[in-house]
Write a protein that holds these residues in place. Sequence first.
Motif, PDB file in Angstrom:
ATOM      1  N   THR A 118     135.478  83.291   1.409  1.00  0.00           N
ATOM      2  CA  THR A 118     136.769  83.415   1.614  1.00  0.00           C
ATOM      3  C   THR A 118     137.111  84.638   2.723  1.00  0.00           C
ATOM      4  OG1 THR A 118     137.114  82.815  -1.083  1.00  0.00           O
ATOM      5  CG2 THR A 118     138.779  84.312   0.138  1.00  0.00           C
ATOM      6  N   LYS A 119     136.580  85.607   2.621  1.00  0.00           N
ATOM      7  CA  LYS A 119     136.668  86.490   3.799  1.00  0.00           C
ATOM      8  C   LYS A 119     136.616  85.996   4.969  1.00  0.00           C
ATOM      9  CE  LYS A 119     135.038  90.516   1.261  1.00  0.00           C
ATOM     10  NZ  LYS A 119     134.106  91.644   1.160  1.00  0.00           N
ATOM     11  N   GLU A 120     135.475  85.252   5.317  1.00  0.00           N
ATOM     12  CA  GLU A 120     135.336  84.610   6.667  1.00  0.00           C
ATOM     13  C   GLU A 120     136.043  83.551   7.150  1.00  0.00           C
ATOM     14  OE1 GLU A 120     131.199  84.425   7.876  1.00  0.00           O
ATOM     15  OE2 GLU A 120     130.909  86.523   7.135  1.00  0.00           O
ATOM     16  N   THR A 121     136.743  82.692   6.085  1.00  0.00           N
ATOM     17  CA  THR A 121     137.470  81.418   6.201  1.00  0.00           C
ATOM     18  C   THR A 121     138.912  81.584   6.066  1.00  0.00           C
ATOM     19  OG1 THR A 121     137.048  80.345   4.274  1.00  0.00           O
ATOM     20  CG2 THR A 121     135.506  80.167   6.099  1.00  0.00           C
ATOM     21  N   GLY A 122     139.233  82.153   4.885  1.00  0.00           N
ATOM     22  CA  GLY A 122     140.689  82.443   4.666  1.00  0.00           C
ATOM     23  C   GLY A 122     140.916  81.486   3.299  1.00  0.00           C
ATOM     24  N   LEU A 123     139.984  80.587   3.111  1.00  0.00           N
ATOM     25  CA  LEU A 123     139.971  79.657   2.075  1.00  0.00           C
ATOM     26  C   LEU A 123     139.270  80.002   0.836  1.00  0.00           C
ATOM     27  CD1 LEU A 123     140.922  76.479   1.073  1.00  0.00           C
ATOM     28  CD2 LEU A 123     138.522  76.016   1.885  1.00  0.00           C
ATOM     29  N   ALA A 124     139.934  80.202  -0.384  1.00  0.00           N
ATOM     30  CA  ALA A 124     139.448  80.797  -1.457  1.00  0.00           C
ATOM     31  C   ALA A 124     138.734  79.608  -2.396  1.00  0.00           C
ATOM     32  CB  ALA A 124     140.649  81.491  -2.456  1.00  0.00           C
ATOM     33  N   ILE A 125     137.552  79.847  -2.957  1.00  0.00           N
ATOM     34  CA  ILE A 125     136.779  78.832  -3.566  1.00  0.00           C
ATOM     35  C   ILE A 125     136.361  79.434  -4.922  1.00  0.00           C
ATOM     36  CG2 ILE A 125     135.944  77.264  -1.618  1.00  0.00           C
ATOM     37  CD1 ILE A 125     133.383  78.615  -1.934  1.00  0.00           C
ATOM     38  N   ASP A 126     136.400  78.477  -6.061  1.00  0.00           N
ATOM     39  CA  ASP A 126     135.866  78.841  -7.278  1.00  0.00           C
ATOM     40  C   ASP A 126     134.094  79.078  -7.099  1.00  0.00           C
ATOM     41  OD1 ASP A 126     134.726  78.895  -9.877  1.00  0.00           O
ATOM     42  OD2 ASP A 126     136.405  77.728 -10.721  1.00  0.00           O
ATOM     43  N   PRO A 127     133.598  79.995  -7.626  1.00  0.00           N
ATOM     44  CA  PRO A 127     132.243  80.022  -7.426  1.00  0.00           C
ATOM     45  C   PRO A 127     131.292  79.153  -8.020  1.00  0.00           C
ATOM     46  CG  PRO A 127     133.292  82.153  -7.851  1.00  0.00           C
ATOM     47  CD  PRO A 127     134.215  81.218  -8.058  1.00  0.00           C
ATOM     48  N   THR A 128     131.994  78.532  -9.084  1.00  0.00           N
ATOM     49  CA  THR A 128     131.264  77.554 -10.103  1.00  0.00           C
ATOM     50  C   THR A 128     130.941  76.359  -9.235  1.00  0.00           C
ATOM     51  OG1 THR A 128     133.310  76.532 -11.043  1.00  0.00           O
ATOM     52  CG2 THR A 128     132.220  78.403 -12.212  1.00  0.00           C
ATOM     53  N   ARG A 129     131.650  76.061  -8.125  1.00  0.00           N
ATOM     54  CA  ARG A 129     131.831  74.899  -7.265  1.00  0.00           C
ATOM     55  C   ARG A 129     130.424  74.968  -6.400  1.00  0.00           C
ATOM     56  NH1 ARG A 129     136.971  73.884  -4.036  1.00  0.00           N
ATOM     57  NH2 ARG A 129     135.741  72.270  -3.090  1.00  0.00           N
ATOM     58  N   LEU A 130     129.742  76.261  -6.302  1.00  0.00           N
ATOM     59  CA  LEU A 130     128.649  76.348  -5.424  1.00  0.00           C
ATOM     60  C   LEU A 130     127.451  75.872  -5.964  1.00  0.00           C
ATOM     61  CD1 LEU A 130     129.571  79.965  -4.202  1.00  0.00           C
ATOM     62  CD2 LEU A 130     129.429  77.991  -2.926  1.00  0.00           C
TER      63      LEU A 130
ATOM     64  N   LEU B 169     133.878  70.316   0.454  1.00  0.00           N
ATOM     65  CA  LEU B 169     135.358  70.450   0.411  1.00  0.00           C
ATOM     66  C   LEU B 169     136.052  69.027   0.431  1.00  0.00           C
ATOM     67  CD1 LEU B 169     135.186  72.115   4.242  1.00  0.00           C
ATOM     68  CD2 LEU B 169     135.777  73.187   2.120  1.00  0.00           C
ATOM     69  N   ASN B 170     137.419  69.265  -0.350  1.00  0.00           N
ATOM     70  CA  ASN B 170     138.235  68.080  -0.365  1.00  0.00           C
ATOM     71  C   ASN B 170     139.210  67.963   0.653  1.00  0.00           C
ATOM     72  OD1 ASN B 170     140.403  69.713  -0.813  1.00  0.00           O
ATOM     73  ND2 ASN B 170     139.950  70.094  -3.060  1.00  0.00           N
ATOM     74  N   ALA B 171     139.852  67.018   0.831  1.00  0.00           N
ATOM     75  CA  ALA B 171     140.702  66.630   1.909  1.00  0.00           C
ATOM     76  C   ALA B 171     141.515  67.709   2.255  1.00  0.00           C
ATOM     77  CB  ALA B 171     141.341  65.196   1.796  1.00  0.00           C
ATOM     78  N   ALA B 172     142.106  68.225   1.197  1.00  0.00           N
ATOM     79  CA  ALA B 172     143.317  69.223   1.286  1.00  0.00           C
ATOM     80  C   ALA B 172     142.723  70.431   1.878  1.00  0.00           C
ATOM     81  CB  ALA B 172     143.755  69.605   0.152  1.00  0.00           C
ATOM     82  N   GLU B 173     141.363  70.966   1.437  1.00  0.00           N
ATOM     83  CA  GLU B 173     140.928  72.076   1.968  1.00  0.00           C
ATOM     84  C   GLU B 173     140.323  71.980   3.432  1.00  0.00           C
ATOM     85  OE1 GLU B 173     138.890  73.709  -2.143  1.00  0.00           O
ATOM     86  OE2 GLU B 173     137.675  72.119  -1.063  1.00  0.00           O
ATOM     87  N   LEU B 174     139.850  70.693   3.807  1.00  0.00           N
ATOM     88  CA  LEU B 174     139.454  70.534   4.874  1.00  0.00           C
ATOM     89  C   LEU B 174     140.735  70.632   6.003  1.00  0.00           C
ATOM     90  CD1 LEU B 174     137.052  69.642   6.752  1.00  0.00           C
ATOM     91  CD2 LEU B 174     137.399  67.395   6.409  1.00  0.00           C
ATOM     92  N   ASP B 175     142.041  70.047   5.731  1.00  0.00           N
ATOM     93  CA  ASP B 175     143.104  69.969   6.324  1.00  0.00           C
ATOM     94  C   ASP B 175     143.470  71.420   6.632  1.00  0.00           C
ATOM     95  OD1 ASP B 175     143.021  67.417   6.651  1.00  0.00           O
ATOM     96  OD2 ASP B 175     144.608  66.901   5.085  1.00  0.00           O
ATOM     97  N   GLU B 176     143.393  72.185   5.378  1.00  0.00           N
ATOM     98  CA  GLU B 176     143.836  73.617   5.472  1.00  0.00           C
ATOM     99  C   GLU B 176     142.827  74.429   6.753  1.00  0.00           C
ATOM    100  OE1 GLU B 176     143.990  77.660   2.719  1.00  0.00           O
ATOM    101  OE2 GLU B 176     144.034  75.744   1.786  1.00  0.00           O
TER     102      GLU B 176
END
Length: 115
Positions: free
Chosen positions: A13-25, A49-56
């Motif tokens: 999140t710090k390096e990309t600006g995109l917040a993700i849920d740790p359980t997805r890792l 990544l889903n399509a919306a995240e990739l677009d973001e």
Amino acid sequence: MADPRAVVADEFTKETGLAIDPTRLRAHQARQVAVTLSTHRSRLFSFQLNAAELDELRSDVAAQGATAESERTYVEIARFGDLPTSATVDWNTLGAITQVLLANESRAAVDASEL
């Protein structure tokens, strides 16, 4: 000791600006980074990544990172097939990406064999 997935999600999140849920890792095998030079080991995690995240990520060109510590990071999106002939990533990173893709391919093959 902090949960490694939470640490990775926070750093992502710090390096990309995109917040993700740790359980997805998804955790992958840990390996030495430079076997002939150091015993340091690196952990590898992935998620899709889903399509919306990739677009973001594609649309956000601002610098990310811990700017108070003078860290600046920029997201770069590339096709895997283009990486071996570019100077975008080092051998270590290329190997890590390959490990994730091969693991996903193996998992897909197992899933398909269960049909």
